[in-house]
Every structure is written in C-alpha cells, then in structure tokens.
Design a protein around this motif. Sequence first.
Motif, short mmCIF file in Angstrom:
data_model
loop_
_atom_site.label_atom_id
_atom_site.label_comp_id
_atom_site.label_asym_id
_atom_site.label_seq_id
_atom_site.Cartn_x
_atom_site.Cartn_y
_atom_site.Cartn_z
N LYS A 65 0.83 -1.02 -0.13
CA LYS A 65 0.16 0.20 -0.26
C LYS A 65 0.80 1.24 -0.56
CE LYS A 65 -4.04 -1.93 2.20
NZ LYS A 65 -4.80 -2.12 3.00
N ILE A 66 -0.12 2.47 -0.72
CA ILE A 66 0.92 2.96 -0.98
C ILE A 66 1.69 4.39 0.56
CG2 ILE A 66 -0.56 4.75 -1.05
CD1 ILE A 66 2.05 5.25 -3.01
N ASP A 67 0.39 3.94 1.56
CA ASP A 67 0.94 4.17 3.01
C ASP A 67 2.07 4.19 3.53
OD1 ASP A 67 -0.61 2.80 3.77
OD2 ASP A 67 -1.95 3.62 5.04
N GLU A 68 2.48 2.92 3.05
CA GLU A 68 3.78 2.08 3.49
C GLU A 68 4.82 3.04 2.72
OE1 GLU A 68 3.78 -0.87 5.59
OE2 GLU A 68 1.92 0.27 5.68
N ASP A 71 5.53 8.39 -0.98
CA ASP A 71 5.06 8.90 -1.49
C ASP A 71 5.76 9.50 -3.09
OD1 ASP A 71 3.15 9.46 -3.73
OD2 ASP A 71 1.87 9.88 -2.43
N TYR A 74 4.99 13.52 -3.52
CA TYR A 74 5.57 14.26 -3.45
C TYR A 74 6.95 15.05 -4.44
CZ TYR A 74 9.73 13.39 -0.61
OH TYR A 74 10.66 13.22 -0.09
#
Length: 139
Positions: A65-68, A71, A74
């Motif tokens: 998952k991207i929140d891991e 990113d 940014y």
Amino acid sequence: MSKTTPHLTAIIEGIGSNEWSTIRLEDLVMELDIGAHDFERGVKQPIRFDIEVLVDGAESPEEDKIDEVLDYEYLHRSIESAILARHSLMETVAYSILDAVLLPEKAIAGVVCLTKLSPTGFDGKFGCTLAKAKPEFLD
C-alpha cells in the motif's frame, strides 16, 4: 545510473548505515518564465527537473500500500510549490525544492538538478545541482 545518484555517493558513504533506498523523479520538463535578464522576462523556457531523495532504510513494506512508503508524488508537488511565483534564478527554485523534499522524517538527503534546455540567447544547456544531507544522519 540517474543524473542525480553520483551526487549522493559521499552522503551514502557518510551515513553510517548499510540500509538505504532512493526515490527519484527524472526528466520532468516544464515551461517556465525564469531568468535574470530582461530578454528572458515573459519568455517561457523548457526546464528539466531531476530529483533524488535518499531514504532511511531498505525494508520491504508490510503491506503493498502507498502509505507504507514515501509517496513519490510529493516530489512533483515540491516542484509545483516552488514555481508558483516567477523567479530570476534557477538556484532559488532548486533550494525551495530541496527544502521541501527533505521535510519527511525518512528523508536523509536530497539532490535537485535543474537544467535550462534551450536558454534564451545561448547555445547549449545551463544548469545547477544542489545536494543536502540532514546533519543528524551523518557520522
């Protein structure tokens, strides 16, 4: 190898860790009204942006998952923020981007390269490269 990676070599040697990773944004070209000379004002010039951020650790994300992870988007947002106003110097834009990409806690160091691909009134390309490491990560 990317255009930015060689500038991180000394930083990587100095961080005292054998676990690191990088994220990059390469070859993004944007048309900007930038330049210190009167003949450059009001004239858009193609500027290439290359950014690389050295990130603490190289562990696999617990979930896909991207929140891991840090990113990548940014990096693009740091450019968008830096170019909201017109600037005379590429260095001013590069410093703003560099400060922004170093904001995340996991960011150890960053490199920002800006290149005027067709500078008004000159043959060739002009550019600047800035590299910075957070002091707390250096031995």
